[in-house]
Design a protein around this motif. Structure first.
Motif, PDB file in Angstrom:
ATOM      1  N   SER A 107       0.814  -1.211   0.000  1.00  0.00           N
ATOM      2  CA  SER A 107       0.000   0.000   0.000  1.00  0.00           C
ATOM      3  C   SER A 107       0.851   1.266   0.000  1.00  0.00           C
ATOM      4  N   ARG A 108       1.979   1.241   0.690  1.00  0.00           N
ATOM      5  CA  ARG A 108       2.838   2.427   0.742  1.00  0.00           C
ATOM      6  C   ARG A 108       3.350   2.800  -0.653  1.00  0.00           C
ATOM      7  N   LEU A 109       3.619   1.793  -1.458  1.00  0.00           N
ATOM      8  CA  LEU A 109       4.075   2.034  -2.822  1.00  0.00           C
ATOM      9  C   LEU A 109       2.956   2.630  -3.668  1.00  0.00           C
ATOM     10  N   VAL A 110       1.732   2.155  -3.479  1.00  0.00           N
ATOM     11  CA  VAL A 110       0.579   2.710  -4.196  1.00  0.00           C
ATOM     12  C   VAL A 110       0.444   4.198  -3.898  1.00  0.00           C
ATOM     13  N   SER A 111       0.552   4.562  -2.619  1.00  0.00           N
ATOM     14  CA  SER A 111       0.428   5.972  -2.228  1.00  0.00           C
ATOM     15  C   SER A 111       1.503   6.823  -2.878  1.00  0.00           C
ATOM     16  N   ALA A 112       2.740   6.318  -2.869  1.00  0.00           N
ATOM     17  CA  ALA A 112       3.861   7.067  -3.437  1.00  0.00           C
ATOM     18  C   ALA A 112       3.702   7.223  -4.949  1.00  0.00           C
ATOM     19  N   LEU A 113       3.305   6.157  -5.625  1.00  0.00           N
ATOM     20  CA  LEU A 113       3.103   6.211  -7.074  1.00  0.00           C
ATOM     21  C   LEU A 113       1.990   7.195  -7.437  1.00  0.00           C
TER      22      LEU A 113
END
Length: 239
Positions: A107-113
């Motif tokens: 999920s953290r990667l989704v937010s950053a992307l």
């Protein structure tokens, strides 16, 4: 350069023949499978040759190699796929050139992307990397979310500004129940894709299969295969 172009042309023709034969055996049209050439560790010159030979999709797994290469080749009509494990501190750079990130697994990667895609005014296609060697929860050795985590992560991607949920990706596991059973692994991914498309009909990409096992991936129903060595040759040792 001519020698290299001849070499790549011969290799590319062999891979095309393998894909065509696999499609025929599976009762599929050749157009149903997209070849992505994985150009990691190879120079921008090779990317240019491949583009000249008709390749339209290339993949990289390290931003420090990919970013300058993509910039050098920005005049070419290519779709760039990022397929490696992606750290959040590299997301801004990757969003600058990648049309697809195939290794979304948390999920953290989704937010950053999402944040960087909005900032850059771009839409990035996201594939959820599935770890078939993980349990129903947890992650695989080479990244990826367990099958039980797909639904939640897909919902986050689908609702994130600047991102488009494109489908699923996997790497054939080296351990666990699917070790040495690529066809079974890819068939499992297809089942997971079918489940995903019930809620997200547009998420129809299935990225599976590499140089050694592309036939198994095509037989299972993959829409995209990621081939490096069979096209470019054995990669040079780095360092």
């Amino acid at each position: 350069m001519t020698d290299r172009k001849d070499e790549l042309a011969v290799n590319l023709a062999k891979v095309e023949e393998r894909i065509a034969r696999a499609c025929a055996a599976a009762g599929r049209e050749r157009e149903e499978v997209t070849l992505i050439v994985v150009t990691k560790t190879y120079p921008a010159d090779d990317v240019r040759i491949l583009a000249d030979l008709g390749v339209r999709h290339v993949a990289e797994n390290k931003d420090q190699d990919a970013a300058p290469k993509a910039a050098t080749c920005s005049d070419l009509s290519l779709s760039w796929h990022f397929v490696g494990q992606l750290q959040t501190n590299k997301v801004r750079s990757v969003v600058g050139y990648a049309d697809f990130v195939q290794s979304v697994d948390r999920s953290r990667l989704v937010s950053a992307l999402s944040k960087e895609a909005v900032r850059a005014g771009r839409e990035v296609g996201c594939l959820i990397q599935v770890a078939l060697d993980a349990g129903e929860s947890g992650r695989g050795d080479r990244g990826g979310v367990a099958p039980g985590g797909i639904e939640e992560l897909a919902g986050l991607v689908a609702g994130a500004p600047g991102l488009r949920l494109a489908g699923l990706m996997t790497v054939a596991p080296l351990t666990g129940e699917y070790a040495g059973r690529q066809r079974a692994a890819f068939e499992r991914l297809m089942d997971l894709s079918t489940d995903l498309r019930r809620a997200h009909p547009g998420a129809n990409m299935v990225s599976a299969g590499m140089s050694a096992d592309l036939e198994e991936a095509v037989a299972a129903g993959a829409t995209h295969v990621r081939v490096g060595t069979a096209v470019l040759g054995v990669r040079p040792r780095l360092g």
